[in-house]
Design an enzyme around this catalytic site. Structure first.
Site, PDB file in Angstrom:
ATOM      1  N   ASP A  51     -17.740 -12.589   6.773  1.00 48.99           N
ATOM      2  CA  ASP A  51     -16.290 -12.462   6.723  1.00 48.99           C
ATOM      3  C   ASP A  51     -15.859 -11.900   8.078  1.00 48.99           C
ATOM      4  OD1 ASP A  51     -13.671 -11.729   6.448  1.00 48.99           O
ATOM      5  OD2 ASP A  51     -13.930 -10.569   4.603  1.00 48.99           O
ATOM      6  N   TYR A  65       0.816  -1.227   0.000  1.00 46.27           N
ATOM      7  CA  TYR A  65       0.000   0.000   0.000  1.00 46.27           C
ATOM      8  C   TYR A  65       0.843   1.268   0.000  1.00 46.27           C
ATOM      9  CZ  TYR A  65      -3.422  -3.441   1.734  1.00 46.27           C
ATOM     10  OH  TYR A  65      -4.220  -4.541   1.906  1.00 46.27           O
ATOM     11  N   TYR A 105     -14.698  -4.440   2.586  1.00 46.51           N
ATOM     12  CA  TYR A 105     -13.343  -4.908   2.290  1.00 46.51           C
ATOM     13  C   TYR A 105     -13.305  -6.411   2.563  1.00 46.51           C
ATOM     14  CZ  TYR A 105      -8.408  -5.853   2.368  1.00 46.51           C
ATOM     15  OH  TYR A 105      -7.173  -6.398   2.093  1.00 46.51           O
ATOM     16  N   LYS A 133      -6.671 -13.545  10.363  1.00 47.84           N
ATOM     17  CA  LYS A 133      -5.973 -12.632  11.274  1.00 47.84           C
ATOM     18  C   LYS A 133      -5.683 -13.222  12.661  1.00 47.84           C
ATOM     19  CE  LYS A 133      -6.578  -8.302   8.917  1.00 47.84           C
ATOM     20  NZ  LYS A 133      -7.605  -8.089   7.904  1.00 47.84           N
TER      21      LYS A 133
HETATM   22  C1  LIG Z   1      -7.621  -8.493   6.432  1.00 45.62           C
HETATM   23  C2  LIG Z   1      -8.931  -8.907   5.897  1.00 45.62           C
HETATM   24  C3  LIG Z   1      -9.031  -9.816   4.825  1.00 45.62           C
HETATM   25  C4  LIG Z   1      -7.826 -10.339   4.086  1.00 45.62           C
HETATM   26  O1  LIG Z   1      -7.004 -11.120   4.861  1.00 45.62           O
HETATM   27  P1  LIG Z   1      -5.473 -11.391   4.391  1.00 45.62           P
HETATM   28  O2  LIG Z   1      -4.965 -12.384   5.371  1.00 45.62           O
HETATM   29  O3  LIG Z   1      -4.792 -10.054   4.475  1.00 45.62           O
HETATM   30  O4  LIG Z   1      -5.542 -11.895   2.997  1.00 45.62           O
HETATM   31  C5  LIG Z   1     -10.291 -10.210   4.421  1.00 45.62           C
HETATM   32  N1  LIG Z   1     -11.402  -9.740   5.018  1.00 45.62           N
HETATM   33  C6  LIG Z   1     -11.353  -8.856   6.036  1.00 45.62           C
HETATM   34  C7  LIG Z   1     -12.618  -8.399   6.671  1.00 45.62           C
HETATM   35  C8  LIG Z   1     -10.116  -8.397   6.506  1.00 45.62           C
HETATM   36  O5  LIG Z   1     -10.066  -7.491   7.482  1.00 45.62           O
END
Ligand SMILES: *Cc1c(COP(=O)(O)O)cnc(C)c1O
Length: 400
Positions: free
Chosen positions: A223, A6, A133, A250
């Site tokens: 998600d 980024y 996102y 994460k």
């Molecule tokens: C960080 C994130 C992702 C992507 O995860 P990566 O391990 O960076 O590929 C997908 N969805 C959400 C809501 C996120 O915060």
């Protein structure tokens, strides 16, 4: 040479070089910093946690990785059993992958193929939120609504397979009314939209979404890569409203190693289960179910339960609310707090320019983006350390 994320490499300011880390602290040559970002929201137990480090070391003494194609192993088995018990409802089937983006890709592939396996080829569209996102890979960029990726839209023309709606029940009902027989899924970051600006919305929206998904037979995907493991003040938002597919990443490994999981319920799993080879889920990341990642994830969940992390998170929220109770600034448009997340949204992004260095000099690592100054601290933070993080945020506005 490293190509950093980024960043415009030409104008990028030199990144702080970390030489050691322990607890909530990052160490540079000349500074000790509270990590108020938890390394992109993942390091919930802090750095160098003895239990987690030991889990990795023990597993590395046996084997670090073997593939899940034709092989299996105890760390992956134990983690899937743990998740099955730890997660709500009938979210029981764990498909592992190496990152959150890939795990979202898997969820979206599952949703499309679920209907194709039934012979329904019309359900090619995804319903998603504005400011969503879901990751940086192509389909997740498309499902997302991150301004940084709008060039994709311009290059390819209109998004044919994704419909975005705001988090209002009216917009939700309209979209289902209009598109229900073309939708395979509704994907959301539940309650808290992270990278889209720490936007928070009400659970009633998700409850209505669940009803509409049931009514029109559309899959609901949460998600929870960012919101999972307590960040919203709930263990998972899935504890409040049950999705068909849940994506975790994460904090899954306590921030130790990249790993993620797409968890499906029985309905979705059974849509693939049968005698026909072509109905199988054709996906298999090389490092899925990595043994180091599974071992550390298992210990991370055990710590989360044993040490009552939910009460730690509620304490973080209480202290945050108390410390910001009387805070006002003519530069700040809104203060938002939910669980272990606080965001100060400013009117003008230029009023955050220089904040990162200001915080660094006071012993806090922060990474504001666009109009958002935020903190998502490790859950093991002490009251004193948390107050320091929030004081630093407040001081910036008092000074300018
Ligand atoms: C960080 C994130 C992702 C992507 O995860 P990566 O391990 O960076 O590929 C997908 N969805 C959400 C809501 C996120 O915060």
């Amino acid at each position: 040479m490293i190509w950093y994320p980024y960043q415009q490499m030409k104008t990028m300011k030199t990144p702080y070089k970390i030489t050691d880390a322990g607890g909530v602290y990052l160490y540079t040559e000349d500074q000790k910093l509270i990590d108020s970002v938890s390394s992109w929201w993942s390091v919930i137990h802090g750095y160098k946690h003895p239990v987690l480090t030991e889990a990795i070391k023990n597993q590395a003494d046996r084997f670090s990785h073997v593939m899940l194609g034709g092989l299996t192993h105890e760390p992956a088995e134990l983690l899937s059993e743990k998740l099955e018990a730890f997660l709500p409802g009938d979210l029981d089937y764990c498909f592992f992958s190496d990152s959150g983006s890939v795990a979202v890709e898997v969820a979206l592939k599952m949703a499309l193929q679920f209907y194709v396996n039934r012979g329904d080829w019309k359900r090619t569209k995804i319903l998603s939120l504005t400011h969503a996102y879901h990751g940086d890979t192509f389909k997740t960029m498309e499902a997302g609504d991150d301004e940084d990726y709008h060039f994709i839209l311009e290059a390819y023309g209109e998004k044919k397979y994704v419909i975005h709606i705001p988090t209002t029940i009216d917009a939700l009902e309209d979209a289902f009314e209009k598109y229900h027989d073309e939708l395979n899924c509704f994907i959301v970051e539940p309650l808290l939209q992270g990278a889209g600006g720490m936007r928070m919305y009400d659970v009633s929206f998700l409850q209505r979404a669940r009803e509409l998904c049931d009514q029109y037979d559309v899959l609901l995907i949460f998600d929870e890569v960012a919101t999972g493991f307590g960040r919203t003040g709930n263990r998972f938002v899935a504890d409040l409203v049950l999705p068909d597919i849940l994506v975790l990443g994460k904090a899954l490994t306590g921030g130790y190693i990249g790993h993620a999981v797409t968890v499906s319920n029985h309905k979705v799993y059974n849509g693939f289960y049968g005698d026909e080879a072509e109905k199988a889920l054709m996906h298999g990341p090389t490092f899925m179910g990595n043994a180091l990642a599974c071992s550390v994830a298992l210990k991370s969940i055990e710590l989360f339960e044993k040490e009552d992390y939910m009460s730690k998170i509620h304490r973080i929220e209480e202290i945050t609310r108390r410390e910001l109770l009387d805070f006002t600034s003519d530069k700040v448009r809104e203060v938002r707090i939910m669980g272990g997340c606080v965001c100060l949204e400013v009117y003008d992004s230029s009023s955050l320019k220089g904040y990162q260095q200001f915080a660094y000099e006071r012993g806090v690592f922060s990474r504001p983006f666009l109009n958002y100054m935020y903190a998502m601290v490790p859950y093991i933070i002490s009251e004193e350390e948390l107050v320091k993080v929030i004081d630093t945020m407040k001081e910036w506005f008092a000074r300018t």
